[in-house]
Motif scaffolding. Sequence first.
Motif, PDB file in Angstrom:
ATOM      1  N   GLY A   1      -1.972  65.033  59.744  1.00 41.59           N
ATOM      2  CA  GLY A   1      -2.191  63.221  59.736  1.00 41.59           C
ATOM      3  C   GLY A   1      -1.090  62.766  59.050  1.00 41.59           C
ATOM      4  N   GLY A   2      -0.363  63.258  58.239  1.00 44.15           N
ATOM      5  CA  GLY A   2       0.679  62.634  57.575  1.00 44.15           C
ATOM      6  C   GLY A   2       1.857  62.847  58.119  1.00 44.15           C
TER       7      GLY A   2
ATOM      8  N   CYS B   1      -9.063  59.781  48.217  1.00 47.91           N
ATOM      9  CA  CYS B   1     -10.065  58.889  48.802  1.00 47.91           C
ATOM     10  C   CYS B   1     -11.606  59.626  48.622  1.00 47.91           C
ATOM     11  CB  CYS B   1     -10.011  58.645  49.982  1.00 47.91           C
ATOM     12  SG  CYS B   1     -11.302  57.875  50.808  1.00 47.91           S
TER      13      CYS B   1
ATOM     14  N   GLN C   1     -12.311  56.743  56.503  1.00 45.73           N
ATOM     15  CA  GLN C   1     -13.247  56.602  55.216  1.00 45.73           C
ATOM     16  C   GLN C   1     -14.398  55.814  55.720  1.00 45.73           C
ATOM     17  OE1 GLN C   1     -11.588  53.350  52.621  1.00 45.73           O
ATOM     18  NE2 GLN C   1      -9.869  53.494  53.927  1.00 45.73           N
TER      19      GLN C   1
ATOM     20  N   SER D   1     -12.555  62.140  51.595  1.00 51.69           N
ATOM     21  CA  SER D   1     -12.328  61.694  52.986  1.00 51.69           C
ATOM     22  C   SER D   1     -10.865  61.477  53.264  1.00 51.69           C
ATOM     23  CB  SER D   1     -13.245  60.501  53.335  1.00 51.69           C
ATOM     24  OG  SER D   1     -12.981  59.924  54.810  1.00 51.69           O
ATOM     25  N   GLY D   2     -10.233  61.745  54.339  1.00 52.07           N
ATOM     26  CA  GLY D   2      -9.321  60.966  54.813  1.00 52.07           C
ATOM     27  C   GLY D   2      -9.217  59.495  54.970  1.00 52.07           C
ATOM     28  N   VAL D   3      -7.940  59.122  54.523  1.00 54.50           N
ATOM     29  CA  VAL D   3      -8.083  57.422  54.229  1.00 54.50           C
ATOM     30  C   VAL D   3      -8.312  56.864  55.552  1.00 54.50           C
ATOM     31  CG1 VAL D   3      -6.819  55.334  53.676  1.00 54.50           C
ATOM     32  CG2 VAL D   3      -6.533  57.485  52.511  1.00 54.50           C
ATOM     33  N   GLY D   4      -7.939  57.549  56.719  1.00 57.03           N
ATOM     34  CA  GLY D   4      -8.123  56.888  57.894  1.00 57.03           C
ATOM     35  C   GLY D   4      -9.321  56.896  58.707  1.00 57.03           C
TER      36      GLY D   4
ATOM     37  N   CYS E   1     -13.451  54.464  50.744  1.00 59.82           N
ATOM     38  CA  CYS E   1     -12.854  54.975  49.615  1.00 59.82           C
ATOM     39  C   CYS E   1     -13.476  54.146  48.437  1.00 59.82           C
ATOM     40  CB  CYS E   1     -11.414  54.780  49.526  1.00 59.82           C
ATOM     41  SG  CYS E   1     -10.511  55.749  50.819  1.00 59.82           S
TER      42      CYS E   1
ATOM     43  N   SER F   1      -6.932  64.194  49.005  1.00 58.11           N
ATOM     44  CA  SER F   1      -6.639  62.951  49.732  1.00 58.11           C
ATOM     45  C   SER F   1      -6.470  61.491  48.973  1.00 58.11           C
ATOM     46  CB  SER F   1      -7.672  62.941  50.837  1.00 58.11           C
ATOM     47  OG  SER F   1      -8.956  62.310  50.305  1.00 58.11           O
TER      48      SER F   1
ATOM     49  N   ASP G   1      -1.860  58.953  58.074  1.00 59.13           N
ATOM     50  CA  ASP G   1      -2.625  58.890  57.033  1.00 59.13           C
ATOM     51  C   ASP G   1      -1.732  58.580  55.748  1.00 59.13           C
ATOM     52  OD1 ASP G   1      -4.328  59.174  54.669  1.00 59.13           O
ATOM     53  OD2 ASP G   1      -5.377  60.781  55.531  1.00 59.13           O
TER      54      ASP G   1
END
Length: 275
Positions: free
Chosen positions: A44-45, A236, A250, A245-248, A258, A234, A27
Motif C-alpha cells: 500500500g506504500g 495510526c 482509518q 490501522s492503515g491510514v487509508g 486515527c 503504521s 498509504d
Amino acid sequence: MKSLTVVSLLAFATYVSAQANGGPPFDPAGAKNVGNGQGKQFIGGQCLSAADCGSGCCAGPSGICSGVGAQTQAGKTGCGFGGGGGGAAAPPAAAPPPAAAPPATASKGGPPFDPAGAKNVGNGAGKQFIGGQCLSAADCASGCCAGPSGICSGVGAQTQAGKTGCGFGGGGGAAAAPPPAAAPPPAAAPPAAAAPPANKGGPPFDPAGAKNVGNGAGTQFIGGQCLSAKDCASGCCAGPSGICSGVGAQTQAGKTGCGFVAKRFVRRAAAPFVL
C-alpha cells in the motif's frame, strides 16, 4: 547522502502526480520508505522499484507495493514497476537475495502462497508474514500456521478462504516436516495498562498482537490492539477502542479515525512522576 536526498525529493515531487496514473492511492504512512531500496516498504506504500518493497513487488501504473497475488487488482497493472512510466527514475536495483528452495504449492486447498515469503519457510525464526508458506507455527510472526497446506494466517481469519484452522505442523502430506522446533519463547509480560476491550465498536483485535500492546515500540501490526499511535508500525491507532490501522482505512469497519489514546494512558502521562 546527496544521492539519497535527490531520490527523496523525486519521491516527494511525484507523490501526488503519480496518483493520476491509475491504481489505488498510496498509504502516506509509508512516505519514509520510498526510494531507499531497503525493502522496508509495506503493501500500500509508494515505491520506485521492487527494491523498496518488503513483498518484492512494485506494481504499476504508479508504483505501489503489492502482494504478488494481488498485483493486478484495484487498477494495478502487475509487478515490475521500476520508475518508468511514473515520472520518476528508479534507484539502482538491489542485488536479488539468494534463490530459496521453491515452496510446495497450495494444491490441497486454501489460498495460494505469496512467493515473496519463500526465504522464511521452515527456519522457525517467526519472520513469515500472513500469506507466506509455513511448516509450523514457529515460522509465522502471527503464531498461526493454518491447514490444509501450511500458510501463515491471522488468528481471526484461520478458517477463511479454504483454510482449516491453526495447528498445521508439516503433516498431511503438504510438505516435509521441519527439524524439531525450538522451545517457544517465554510469554511476554502483560502491558502495564490494558486498553478497554473492543466493545465500543470497530473490528475485533487480532490476539496475536497482544505482546505489542502499550510498549510504544512501533511494532504492532494492523489489526492489533494499541494504546496510542506509538504502538503501531503504521503510525495510526484508530478509535473507538484502539486498533492499529492503515491510514487509508482509518474510518472503515466501524473505526473512527486515527488519534486514539487510552484514557488510563493519558491519566498516567498527566500525573506527576514520583520515585
